[in-house]
Write a protein that holds these residues in place. Structure first.
Motif, PDB file in Angstrom:
ATOM      1  N   LYS A  42     101.764   3.271  21.531  1.00  0.00           N
ATOM      2  CA  LYS A  42     102.272   2.933  22.685  1.00  0.00           C
ATOM      3  C   LYS A  42     101.645   3.127  23.744  1.00  0.00           C
ATOM      4  O   LYS A  42     101.787   2.547  24.307  1.00  0.00           O
ATOM      5  N   SER A  43     100.213   3.090  23.438  1.00  0.00           N
ATOM      6  CA  SER A  43      99.259   3.252  24.441  1.00  0.00           C
ATOM      7  C   SER A  43      98.980   1.970  24.012  1.00  0.00           C
ATOM      8  O   SER A  43      98.786   1.705  25.729  1.00  0.00           O
ATOM      9  N   THR A  44      98.900   0.793  23.494  1.00  0.00           N
ATOM     10  CA  THR A  44      99.293  -0.222  24.106  1.00  0.00           C
ATOM     11  C   THR A  44      99.974  -0.769  24.856  1.00  0.00           C
ATOM     12  O   THR A  44     100.072  -1.504  25.979  1.00  0.00           O
ATOM     13  N   LEU A  45     101.611  -0.367  24.275  1.00  0.00           N
ATOM     14  CA  LEU A  45     102.212  -0.969  25.688  1.00  0.00           C
ATOM     15  C   LEU A  45     102.505  -0.397  26.145  1.00  0.00           C
ATOM     16  O   LEU A  45     103.144  -1.347  27.540  1.00  0.00           O
ATOM     17  N   LEU A  46     102.108   0.356  27.113  1.00  0.00           N
ATOM     18  CA  LEU A  46     102.047   0.972  28.374  1.00  0.00           C
ATOM     19  C   LEU A  46     100.845   0.368  28.790  1.00  0.00           C
ATOM     20  O   LEU A  46     100.541   0.228  29.739  1.00  0.00           O
ATOM     21  N   GLN A  47      99.270   0.088  28.531  1.00  0.00           N
ATOM     22  CA  GLN A  47      98.279  -0.820  28.841  1.00  0.00           C
ATOM     23  C   GLN A  47      98.643  -1.746  29.692  1.00  0.00           C
ATOM     24  O   GLN A  47      97.891  -2.352  30.117  1.00  0.00           O
ATOM     25  N   ALA A  48      99.610  -2.576  28.725  1.00  0.00           N
ATOM     26  CA  ALA A  48      99.747  -3.807  28.810  1.00  0.00           C
ATOM     27  C   ALA A  48     101.300  -3.796  30.096  1.00  0.00           C
ATOM     28  O   ALA A  48     100.752  -4.617  31.061  1.00  0.00           O
ATOM     29  N   VAL A  49     101.591  -2.430  30.420  1.00  0.00           N
ATOM     30  CA  VAL A  49     102.478  -2.586  31.787  1.00  0.00           C
ATOM     31  C   VAL A  49     101.819  -2.407  32.975  1.00  0.00           C
ATOM     32  O   VAL A  49     101.959  -3.789  34.391  1.00  0.00           O
ATOM     33  N   SER A  50     100.217  -1.610  32.809  1.00  0.00           N
ATOM     34  CA  SER A  50      99.278  -1.754  33.695  1.00  0.00           C
ATOM     35  C   SER A  50      98.196  -3.311  34.182  1.00  0.00           C
ATOM     36  O   SER A  50      97.602  -2.847  34.689  1.00  0.00           O
ATOM     37  N   GLY A  51      98.710  -3.791  33.202  1.00  0.00           N
ATOM     38  CA  GLY A  51      97.347  -5.100  32.751  1.00  0.00           C
ATOM     39  C   GLY A  51      95.886  -4.452  32.168  1.00  0.00           C
ATOM     40  O   GLY A  51      95.234  -5.484  32.001  1.00  0.00           O
ATOM     41  N   LEU A  52      96.152  -3.475  31.769  1.00  0.00           N
ATOM     42  CA  LEU A  52      94.473  -3.368  31.319  1.00  0.00           C
ATOM     43  C   LEU A  52      94.548  -4.158  30.059  1.00  0.00           C
ATOM     44  O   LEU A  52      93.483  -4.450  29.532  1.00  0.00           O
ATOM     45  N   VAL A  53      95.717  -4.385  29.309  1.00  0.00           N
ATOM     46  CA  VAL A  53      96.062  -5.315  28.755  1.00  0.00           C
ATOM     47  C   VAL A  53      96.860  -6.538  29.013  1.00  0.00           C
ATOM     48  O   VAL A  53      97.453  -6.156  29.019  1.00  0.00           O
ATOM     49  N   PRO A  54      96.004  -7.277  28.210  1.00  0.00           N
ATOM     50  CA  PRO A  54      94.168  -7.943  27.964  1.00  0.00           C
ATOM     51  C   PRO A  54      93.102  -7.785  28.982  1.00  0.00           C
ATOM     52  O   PRO A  54      91.943  -7.906  28.306  1.00  0.00           O
ATOM     53  N   HIS A  55      93.075  -7.485  30.100  1.00  0.00           N
ATOM     54  CA  HIS A  55      92.532  -7.869  31.086  1.00  0.00           C
ATOM     55  C   HIS A  55      91.020  -6.730  31.057  1.00  0.00           C
ATOM     56  O   HIS A  55      90.020  -7.367  31.162  1.00  0.00           O
ATOM     57  N   PHE A  56      91.752  -5.423  30.290  1.00  0.00           N
ATOM     58  CA  PHE A  56      90.018  -4.267  29.918  1.00  0.00           C
ATOM     59  C   PHE A  56      89.909  -4.133  28.416  1.00  0.00           C
ATOM     60  O   PHE A  56      88.636  -3.718  28.668  1.00  0.00           O
ATOM     61  N   THR A  57      91.295  -4.386  28.087  1.00  0.00           N
ATOM     62  CA  THR A  57      90.649  -4.099  26.552  1.00  0.00           C
ATOM     63  C   THR A  57      90.659  -5.046  25.982  1.00  0.00           C
ATOM     64  O   THR A  57      90.116  -5.002  24.321  1.00  0.00           O
ATOM     65  N   GLY A  58      90.912  -6.470  26.548  1.00  0.00           N
ATOM     66  CA  GLY A  58      90.962  -7.352  25.452  1.00  0.00           C
ATOM     67  C   GLY A  58      92.035  -7.675  24.671  1.00  0.00           C
ATOM     68  O   GLY A  58      93.180  -6.723  24.643  1.00  0.00           O
ATOM     69  N   GLY A  59      91.701  -8.619  23.309  1.00  0.00           N
ATOM     70  CA  GLY A  59      92.929  -8.839  22.753  1.00  0.00           C
ATOM     71  C   GLY A  59      93.630  -9.854  22.829  1.00  0.00           C
ATOM     72  O   GLY A  59      93.321 -10.256  24.069  1.00  0.00           O
ATOM     73  N   THR A  60      95.180 -10.187  22.627  1.00  0.00           N
ATOM     74  CA  THR A  60      95.798 -11.534  22.378  1.00  0.00           C
ATOM     75  C   THR A  60      97.036 -11.275  23.076  1.00  0.00           C
ATOM     76  O   THR A  60      97.614 -10.332  22.399  1.00  0.00           O
ATOM     77  N   LEU A  61      97.548 -11.119  24.364  1.00  0.00           N
ATOM     78  CA  LEU A  61      98.645 -10.746  23.696  1.00  0.00           C
ATOM     79  C   LEU A  61      99.477 -12.047  24.923  1.00  0.00           C
ATOM     80  O   LEU A  61      99.482 -13.095  24.899  1.00  0.00           O
ATOM     81  N   ARG A  62     100.723 -12.199  23.733  1.00  0.00           N
ATOM     82  CA  ARG A  62     101.503 -13.103  23.986  1.00  0.00           C
ATOM     83  C   ARG A  62     102.615 -12.986  24.635  1.00  0.00           C
ATOM     84  O   ARG A  62     103.653 -11.074  24.113  1.00  0.00           O
ATOM     85  N   GLY A  63     103.799 -13.821  25.159  1.00  0.00           N
ATOM     86  CA  GLY A  63     104.882 -13.317  25.420  1.00  0.00           C
ATOM     87  C   GLY A  63     104.203 -13.117  26.384  1.00  0.00           C
ATOM     88  O   GLY A  63     103.394 -12.995  27.746  1.00  0.00           O
ATOM     89  N   ARG A  64     105.545 -12.224  27.753  1.00  0.00           N
ATOM     90  CA  ARG A  64     105.078 -12.138  28.881  1.00  0.00           C
ATOM     91  C   ARG A  64     106.107 -10.486  29.814  1.00  0.00           C
ATOM     92  O   ARG A  64     106.599 -10.246  29.122  1.00  0.00           O
ATOM     93  N   VAL A  65     104.844 -10.142  30.463  1.00  0.00           N
ATOM     94  CA  VAL A  65     105.301  -8.399  31.119  1.00  0.00           C
ATOM     95  C   VAL A  65     105.298  -8.608  32.631  1.00  0.00           C
ATOM     96  O   VAL A  65     104.357  -9.137  33.333  1.00  0.00           O
ATOM     97  N   THR A  66     106.605  -7.835  32.794  1.00  0.00           N
ATOM     98  CA  THR A  66     106.317  -8.409  34.196  1.00  0.00           C
ATOM     99  C   THR A  66     106.624  -7.068  35.057  1.00  0.00           C
ATOM    100  O   THR A  66     107.830  -6.486  34.977  1.00  0.00           O
ATOM    101  N   VAL A  67     105.961  -6.856  36.247  1.00  0.00           N
ATOM    102  CA  VAL A  67     106.020  -5.425  36.882  1.00  0.00           C
ATOM    103  C   VAL A  67     106.304  -6.143  38.368  1.00  0.00           C
ATOM    104  O   VAL A  67     105.541  -6.682  38.825  1.00  0.00           O
TER     105      VAL A  67
END
Length: 545
Positions: A42-67
């Motif tokens: 759940k926290s990972t999903l929330l952080q993907a919305v704010s851009g913390l994933v992957p810019h701050f937390t690292g990891g590999t983001l596949r797909g696309r999140v738009t806000v």
């Protein structure tokens, strides 16, 4: 407003993605609730919305999140700050100033807003969240719940289009939680703000949700839909939904009001039955007279913290095997009472005895044998690089057989691997690990500050099982909690503090049933009948012919 397109996130060398198969849209101007067991992402999903994933937390983001049309892969958090406001599980880690008023203004300063606009918004937010009396207070002097309100306020002042909140009410007392949720409702209904929040205490928030996103298991594809429909299949659900499932109500109620409308037949079936098991099976205070000793005895206690009189004239005796819940508003003195018992504060008046010793005059290693404290911030107890190393150190510190701590971790967190770093655990998982570390020494007096913060209902049930077993063995438990459902399920006795003083002290059923703020959902639904929890109702129905 928020669009996930086949999103998956994988951290480091993890064998499986933290989340995967996320393909959904959160509409503009809706309150969307994200639910699921601890550790499902759940926290990972929330952080993907704010851009913390992957810019701050690292990891590999596949797909696309738009806000609001902005792709989070190409827009780091600073370029989303005017669109997305984020409040994490730990507000203290987000603060950048020293006082409440400065913290509320900081985000607007970063965006370059005019001073008159900043002043007006600060005043509005102080009133909205009930912070006016705290405006000049140093942030370091606030209670956990007060910090949470300031963190939410610092985000609201920038008027973002999207609010992302991770466990926003976890540190709040019931009344303060209602105030925050009312503010969120107003933002959604009147201003069209889109709110995406994750919360384990569903009894507080599910009735306000327009949509629910369920992450049923790690790596599983999410389900999204009407709250009642999702709650019918969700592995995590509030007591009012569990009561509806037990009674066979359809559609399932999401609020106490809806449940009361359906509960007439159930109340008739329960009339004349005896409510059993208001809390644990531990000893009561009268046991002290028999045993001749008590794990904790407090007499006329007063404690000052700076200019604040945190406790005054507190008299309290905790018996062997007793489970006592400390409740009250944020800032009432609950945490101060626990930390005083653990030797972290010197009383300004009165006396404190723990295991026959004066805590603040006892060396920590010796005190460890008599009292153990699990603080609100579990990271304060965790310093090793892996879960296994934490467990090994705990066994050594407590002179316990090898594997003792790891066995406790397995009971509370069955799926946590030895090699995981504590910082990579969710808030609830870290708390469970810290609890296992403290329990390894098996102190006669165990103190827990908000022990269910960040825990889902299954993890809470496992915690209750462990704590009941400890009480049955004679350990005294003192819990400072805003979780009224935990108190109803576990506590023999409830003590309510206000302004540092004891204002109520008695058996759980008597104290919580007389308080609208601290009554659990089941008692509100079935009033004036005396039941507090769904298991009590189930046992009563099974006993009926």
């Amino acid at each position: 407003m928020i669009r996930f397109e086949q999103v998956s996130v994988t951290y480091g060398d993890a064998a499986a993605p933290a989340v995967q198969g996320i393909d959904l849209t959160v509409p503009e101007g809706e309150l969307c609730l994200l639910v699921g067991p601890s550790g499902v992402g759940k926290s990972t999903l929330l952080q993907a919305v704010s851009g913390l994933v992957p810019h701050f937390t690292g990891g590999t983001l596949r797909g696309r999140v738009t806000v609001d049309g902005r792709d989070t892969r190409t827009h780091p958090p600073r370029e989303l700050a005017d669109v997305v406001g984020t409040v994490g599980q730990d507000p203290l880690s987000h603060f950048v100033t020293d006082t409440v008023e400065d913290e509320l203004a900081y985000g607007m300063e970063s965006l370059g807003l005019a001073p008159d606009v900043m002043r007006r918004r600060v005043e509005e937010t102080l009133d909205l969240l009930g912070l006016a009396d705290l405006r000049e207070r140093p942030l370091a002097t606030l209670s956990g719940g007060q910090m949470q309100r300031v963190a939410i306020g610092s985000v609201l002042t920038t008027h973002p289009k999207v609010l992302v909140l991770d466990e926003p009410t976890s540190a709040l007392d019931p009344a303060a939680a209602e105030e925050v949720l009312a503010v969120l409702q107003r933002l959604v209904h009147d201003l069209g703000t889109t709110v995406l929040l994750a919360e384990h205490r569903l009894e507080r928030v599910v009735q306000y949700a327009d949509q629910v996103i369920l992450l049923p298991a790690p790596g599983a594809a999410p389900l999204m839909g009407d709250p009642a429909a999702i709650m019918a299949v969700s592995p995590v659900h509030p007591p009012v939904v569990a009561l509806g499932r037990l009674a066979g109500w359809s559609p399932l109620p999401l609020s106490v009001r809806d449940a009361r409308r359906k509960a007439g037949g159930l109340r008739e079936r329960l009339t004349g039955a005896t409510a059993q098991g208001h809390g644990g099976a531990g000893a009561t205070a009268e046991a002290v007279a028999v045993s001749g000793s008590a794990p904790a005895v407090i007499s006329g206690l007063g404690v000052r913290r700076g200019r604040v009189e945190a406790l005054r004239r507190v008299d309290l005796t905790v018996a062997p095997g007793e489970t006592l819940a400390l409740m009250g508003r944020n800032g009432a003195g609950k945490s101060t009472l626990l930390t005083t018992l653990a030797g972290m504060h010197e009383p300004t008046s009165g006396t404190v005895r723990v295991g026959g010793r004066t805590p603040h005059r006892t060396k920590p290693r010796a005190l460890l044998r008599h009292v153990g404290l699990v603080p609100q911030e579990p990271r304060d107890l965790l310093y090793a690089d892996t879960v296994a190393a934490e467990c090994t150190a705990a066994d050594q510190d407590a002179d316990a057989p090898a594997g003792t701590c790891r066995a406790l971790v397995s009971r509370l967190l069955p799926d946590v691997a030895d090699g995981m770093h504590p910082r990579d655990l969710s808030e609830g998982q870290r708390l469970a690990l810290a609890l296992a570390v403290v329990l390894t020494a098996r102190p006669p007096l165990l103190l827990l500050d908000e022990p269910t913060r960040g825990l889902d209902y299954a993890a809470k049930a496992r915690l209750v099982e462990v704590l009941r077993a400890l009480a049955a063995e004679g350990h005294a438990l003192v819990l400072a909690t805003h979780d009224v459902e935990l108190a109803a399920e576990l506590a023999d006795r409830v003590v309510i503090l206000a302004e540092g003083e004891v204002v109520a002290d008695g058996p759980t059923g008597e104290v919580v049933l007389s308080s609208p703020s601290f009554a659990p959902q089941v008692s509100k639904v079935l009033a004036p009948l005396p039941w507090l929890t769904v298991p009590q109702v189930a046992r009563a129905l099974e006993a009926r012919p």
